[in-house]
Design a protein around this motif. Sequence first.
Motif, PDB file in Angstrom:
ATOM      1  N   THR A  18      32.605  19.564   2.824  1.00 42.51           N
ATOM      2  CA  THR A  18      32.641  18.276   2.141  1.00 42.51           C
ATOM      3  C   THR A  18      33.790  17.409   2.646  1.00 42.51           C
ATOM      4  O   THR A  18      33.718  16.184   2.579  1.00 42.51           O
ATOM      5  CB  THR A  18      32.796  18.452   0.618  1.00 42.51           C
ATOM      6  OG1 THR A  18      33.910  19.314   0.347  1.00 42.51           O
ATOM      7  CG2 THR A  18      31.536  19.033   0.009  1.00 42.51           C
ATOM      8  N   GLY A  19      34.862  18.002   3.142  1.00 42.11           N
ATOM      9  CA  GLY A  19      36.029  17.246   3.585  1.00 42.11           C
ATOM     10  C   GLY A  19      36.212  17.339   5.087  1.00 42.11           C
ATOM     11  O   GLY A  19      36.862  18.266   5.577  1.00 42.11           O
ATOM     12  N   LYS A  49      32.859  10.023  -6.369  1.00 41.73           N
ATOM     13  CA  LYS A  49      32.790  10.667  -5.064  1.00 41.73           C
ATOM     14  C   LYS A  49      34.186  10.910  -4.499  1.00 41.73           C
ATOM     15  O   LYS A  49      35.078  10.059  -4.589  1.00 41.73           O
ATOM     16  CB  LYS A  49      32.006   9.784  -4.083  1.00 41.73           C
ATOM     17  CG  LYS A  49      30.530   9.621  -4.435  1.00 41.73           C
ATOM     18  CD  LYS A  49      29.756  10.908  -4.150  1.00 41.73           C
ATOM     19  CE  LYS A  49      28.260  10.699  -4.269  1.00 41.73           C
ATOM     20  NZ  LYS A  49      27.502  11.912  -3.891  1.00 41.73           N
ATOM     21  N   ALA A  50      34.341  12.094  -3.890  1.00 37.32           N
ATOM     22  CA  ALA A  50      35.536  12.340  -3.103  1.00 37.32           C
ATOM     23  C   ALA A  50      35.523  11.411  -1.897  1.00 37.32           C
ATOM     24  O   ALA A  50      34.467  10.958  -1.440  1.00 37.32           O
ATOM     25  CB  ALA A  50      35.587  13.801  -2.658  1.00 37.32           C
ATOM     26  N   ASP A  51      36.696  11.137  -1.371  1.00 34.82           N
ATOM     27  CA  ASP A  51      36.829  10.225  -0.236  1.00 34.82           C
ATOM     28  C   ASP A  51      36.339  10.921   1.038  1.00 34.82           C
ATOM     29  O   ASP A  51      36.872  11.972   1.413  1.00 34.82           O
ATOM     30  CB  ASP A  51      38.296   9.827  -0.082  1.00 34.82           C
ATOM     31  CG  ASP A  51      38.521   8.731   0.947  1.00 34.82           C
ATOM     32  OD1 ASP A  51      37.592   8.439   1.731  1.00 34.82           O
ATOM     33  OD2 ASP A  51      39.632   8.169   0.974  1.00 34.82           O
ATOM     34  N   PRO A  52      35.338  10.371   1.736  1.00 28.67           N
ATOM     35  CA  PRO A  52      34.895  11.005   2.986  1.00 28.67           C
ATOM     36  C   PRO A  52      36.006  11.126   4.021  1.00 28.67           C
ATOM     37  O   PRO A  52      35.941  12.002   4.895  1.00 28.67           O
ATOM     38  CB  PRO A  52      33.785  10.072   3.477  1.00 28.67           C
ATOM     39  CG  PRO A  52      33.296   9.377   2.252  1.00 28.67           C
ATOM     40  CD  PRO A  52      34.507   9.211   1.384  1.00 28.67           C
ATOM     41  N   PHE A  53      37.017  10.249   3.931  1.00 30.54           N
ATOM     42  CA  PHE A  53      38.112  10.258   4.910  1.00 30.54           C
ATOM     43  C   PHE A  53      39.414  10.812   4.318  1.00 30.54           C
ATOM     44  O   PHE A  53      40.482  10.588   4.884  1.00 30.54           O
ATOM     45  CB  PHE A  53      38.347   8.848   5.453  1.00 30.54           C
ATOM     46  CG  PHE A  53      37.275   8.397   6.411  1.00 30.54           C
ATOM     47  CD1 PHE A  53      37.402   8.628   7.767  1.00 30.54           C
ATOM     48  CD2 PHE A  53      36.144   7.768   5.942  1.00 30.54           C
ATOM     49  CE1 PHE A  53      36.409   8.229   8.653  1.00 30.54           C
ATOM     50  CE2 PHE A  53      35.138   7.355   6.814  1.00 30.54           C
ATOM     51  CZ  PHE A  53      35.275   7.591   8.180  1.00 30.54           C
ATOM     52  N   ALA A  54      39.323  11.527   3.227  1.00 31.73           N
ATOM     53  CA  ALA A  54      40.531  12.091   2.614  1.00 31.73           C
ATOM     54  C   ALA A  54      41.188  13.095   3.551  1.00 31.73           C
ATOM     55  O   ALA A  54      40.514  13.910   4.184  1.00 31.73           O
ATOM     56  CB  ALA A  54      40.181  12.761   1.298  1.00 31.73           C
ATOM     57  N   PHE A  55      42.507  13.070   3.601  1.00 37.66           N
ATOM     58  CA  PHE A  55      43.263  14.014   4.408  1.00 37.66           C
ATOM     59  C   PHE A  55      43.613  15.285   3.637  1.00 37.66           C
ATOM     60  O   PHE A  55      44.035  16.279   4.226  1.00 37.66           O
ATOM     61  CB  PHE A  55      44.568  13.372   4.902  1.00 37.66           C
ATOM     62  CG  PHE A  55      44.357  12.172   5.778  1.00 37.66           C
ATOM     63  CD1 PHE A  55      43.405  12.182   6.779  1.00 37.66           C
ATOM     64  CD2 PHE A  55      45.120  11.018   5.595  1.00 37.66           C
ATOM     65  CE1 PHE A  55      43.220  11.071   7.593  1.00 37.66           C
ATOM     66  CE2 PHE A  55      44.943   9.914   6.400  1.00 37.66           C
ATOM     67  CZ  PHE A  55      43.986   9.937   7.402  1.00 37.66           C
ATOM     68  N   GLN A  56      43.471  15.238   2.320  1.00 38.79           N
ATOM     69  CA  GLN A  56      43.812  16.382   1.490  1.00 38.79           C
ATOM     70  C   GLN A  56      42.889  16.379   0.274  1.00 38.79           C
ATOM     71  O   GLN A  56      42.419  15.326  -0.161  1.00 38.79           O
ATOM     72  CB  GLN A  56      45.280  16.316   1.051  1.00 38.79           C
ATOM     73  CG  GLN A  56      45.791  17.577   0.367  1.00 38.79           C
ATOM     74  CD  GLN A  56      47.287  17.498   0.056  1.00 38.79           C
ATOM     75  OE1 GLN A  56      47.905  16.451   0.188  1.00 38.79           O
ATOM     76  NE2 GLN A  56      47.879  18.610  -0.355  1.00 38.79           N
ATOM     77  N   ALA A  57      42.627  17.566  -0.257  1.00 40.00           N
ATOM     78  CA  ALA A  57      41.765  17.696  -1.429  1.00 40.00           C
ATOM     79  C   ALA A  57      42.455  18.560  -2.479  1.00 40.00           C
ATOM     80  O   ALA A  57      43.398  19.301  -2.183  1.00 40.00           O
ATOM     81  CB  ALA A  57      40.418  18.314  -1.043  1.00 40.00           C
ATOM     82  N   GLU A  58      41.958  18.461  -3.705  1.00 39.54           N
ATOM     83  CA  GLU A  58      42.422  19.351  -4.765  1.00 39.54           C
ATOM     84  C   GLU A  58      41.997  20.784  -4.464  1.00 39.54           C
ATOM     85  O   GLU A  58      41.052  21.035  -3.704  1.00 39.54           O
ATOM     86  CB  GLU A  58      41.825  18.930  -6.103  1.00 39.54           C
ATOM     87  CG  GLU A  58      42.420  17.700  -6.716  1.00 39.54           C
ATOM     88  CD  GLU A  58      41.893  17.483  -8.124  1.00 39.54           C
ATOM     89  OE1 GLU A  58      42.711  17.434  -9.060  1.00 39.54           O
ATOM     90  OE2 GLU A  58      40.663  17.382  -8.295  1.00 39.54           O
ATOM     91  N   MET A  59      42.677  21.717  -5.104  1.00 45.99           N
ATOM     92  CA  MET A  59      42.293  23.119  -4.967  1.00 45.99           C
ATOM     93  C   MET A  59      40.936  23.346  -5.620  1.00 45.99           C
ATOM     94  O   MET A  59      40.745  23.041  -6.792  1.00 45.99           O
ATOM     95  CB  MET A  59      43.345  24.010  -5.646  1.00 45.99           C
ATOM     96  CG  MET A  59      42.985  25.486  -5.629  1.00 45.99           C
ATOM     97  SD  MET A  59      43.104  26.244  -3.993  1.00 45.99           S
ATOM     98  CE  MET A  59      44.899  26.346  -3.822  1.00 45.99           C
ATOM     99  N   PRO A  60      39.956  23.851  -4.872  1.00 45.92           N
ATOM    100  CA  PRO A  60      38.666  24.182  -5.505  1.00 45.92           C
ATOM    101  C   PRO A  60      38.882  25.159  -6.659  1.00 45.92           C
ATOM    102  O   PRO A  60      39.805  25.974  -6.604  1.00 45.92           O
ATOM    103  CB  PRO A  60      37.881  24.820  -4.368  1.00 45.92           C
ATOM    104  CG  PRO A  60      38.500  24.268  -3.121  1.00 45.92           C
ATOM    105  CD  PRO A  60      39.976  24.126  -3.447  1.00 45.92           C
TER     106      PRO A  60
END
Length: 631
Positions: free
Chosen positions: A203-204, A100-111
Amino acid sequence: MPPSRLAPTDLYLLREGTHSRLYEKLGAHPAQEGGVRFAVWAPNAARVWAVGDWNGWSDADALAPREDGSGVWEGTAAAAQPGHAYKYRILTPGGEVLEKADPFAFQAEMPPATASRIWAGAHDWGDGEWMAGRARRNGLDAPIAIYEVHPGSWRRGEGGRFLNWRELAPLLADYVNDLGFTQVELMPVTEHPFYGSWGYQTTGYFAPTARYGTPEDFMAFVDHLHRRGIGVILDWVPSHFPTDAHGLARFDGTHLYEHADPRQGFHPEWNSAIFNYGRNEVRSFLLSSALFWLERFHIDGLRVDAVASMLYLDYARAPGEWIPNVHGGRENLEAVHFLRELNTAVYREHPDAFTVAEESTAWPMVSRPVGMGGLGFGMKWNMGWMHDTLDYMAEQPVHRKWHHHRLTFSLVYAFSENFVLPLSHDEVVHGKGSLLGRMPGDDWQQFAGLRAMLGYMWAHPGKKLLFMGGEFGQRREWTHDGELEWWVTDLSGHGGVQRWVRDLNHRLRDEPALHRVDFSGAGFEWVQADDEDHSVYAFVRQAEGAPPVLVVSNFTPVPREGYRLGVPRAGTWEEIANSDAASFDGAGWGNFGAVETAPVPAHGRPQSLVLTLPPLSTLYLRGPLSNGATT
């Protein structure tokens, strides 16, 4: 192991559902002693690991459950660093392994990649002057004209690539300032896996999408617009979320963020999951997301999407497909409670910001204070006005007399809420065509009709919102693939609409009567509401200490000469805006700049004007400050 970031007070507020800064406690945070501290709420997980670039996506960094029963797992990965991609690997009670991606992530990978990124960046803000004065700019008595923007399709770079935030900022600021809009509203920029959702399948909830740059880039974008005197509003979606495998759905192998029963937890219209507002930790998550954008990114307002779908348990459901509340009703009592908590928190922490509800029903007191029994929003979209106006304008002019009171009906309820008048992206997609294309007739009539409608809208009580492309009459329906048809602004008709919108925005700013009293009947007075045969409407906008403005719309292609209207003051009424002026590619009918009143009673007033009403037009005439006075 470094000490936990969660104090007893944090755990109390988390469990109570009122923690509004969980992003400081959960998620991935560099530790002073080195490495990165991870914390995630997964109360039903059997085991949890932080996996990522630093450990080869192995199970080397296990998290430990807190012993307080909070359901939070935490631990430190000594080799992790900012910039690394990561996920939580979760072993469910049934033996399934989820990533799972982090629900509290401040940044994500490029879709289409779906991992989170560790982020510890910052921005040196230079918008202090804006922030100190934004309460005045965001006030209910302020001139507010919002330009709604989809960042990925406003403009594109070479080869059709997305512009990043730093490239977009000066271009958008120049354009918005030139046209006189006061704020931009961004369709959701929270991270979303499917670009074609326009951001509404989030999602983010703490990460600006990587499509347009880093979090620092987005901070620089907001900062630049603020320095240029432009507010920034975000669309925010606490109503539903997608069921992508890396997202919030079945986060720890159970229905954690969503209801387990599909009659409560699945949205049949959007094929998405519905938040469980009755779970306190979920409310804390959403409150924290809202406050995050206001605090860390200096956002000026949140437009809350799909509020109606939150308020009604039977929204988009047939009988038998929903579960009544404890009283047997259709109202979602937990969602009502959450929305009141949300608005209370926003206005407590940031009284100079605002919230706007996209609420499409007649739910009472949406924009009234919580203490009065309202939902606490600052404003609400007026969907009824939008539908009635567009339906009326779609009629052939010869038929409009049979639909005359579609336009007057909005004034029956115009002051029951603090309304925003929206002509949004929803009105130019899914086969609806463009605003221009909804106007009947030949090219001339379509452009004239669009200008007349926009003139009527800008004078109608309520704040204004226009989706990009509408300001120059783009003929093609909006698509997120590609940019707006900028080339048409050089053509006759399109350029005229653009210049007219510029003029309307400057009139809105310059005339207190047009903005200061938007939410009270004291600012509006009908002059002519019943001339069905000629499809003419006339009203006065007014504010104490300011010249009144007479607004007259003729929604037929027939000019009306010698048209008498009663006015509240004697003297000179200056024609300050005319949608049929040659400068807007109109036919040039008008009143030679000004008209003098005569002591001839009309419409219950002792003084009147005799006007020429251009075909398919809206006129603004500014009156004297007092009887016989000049402006």
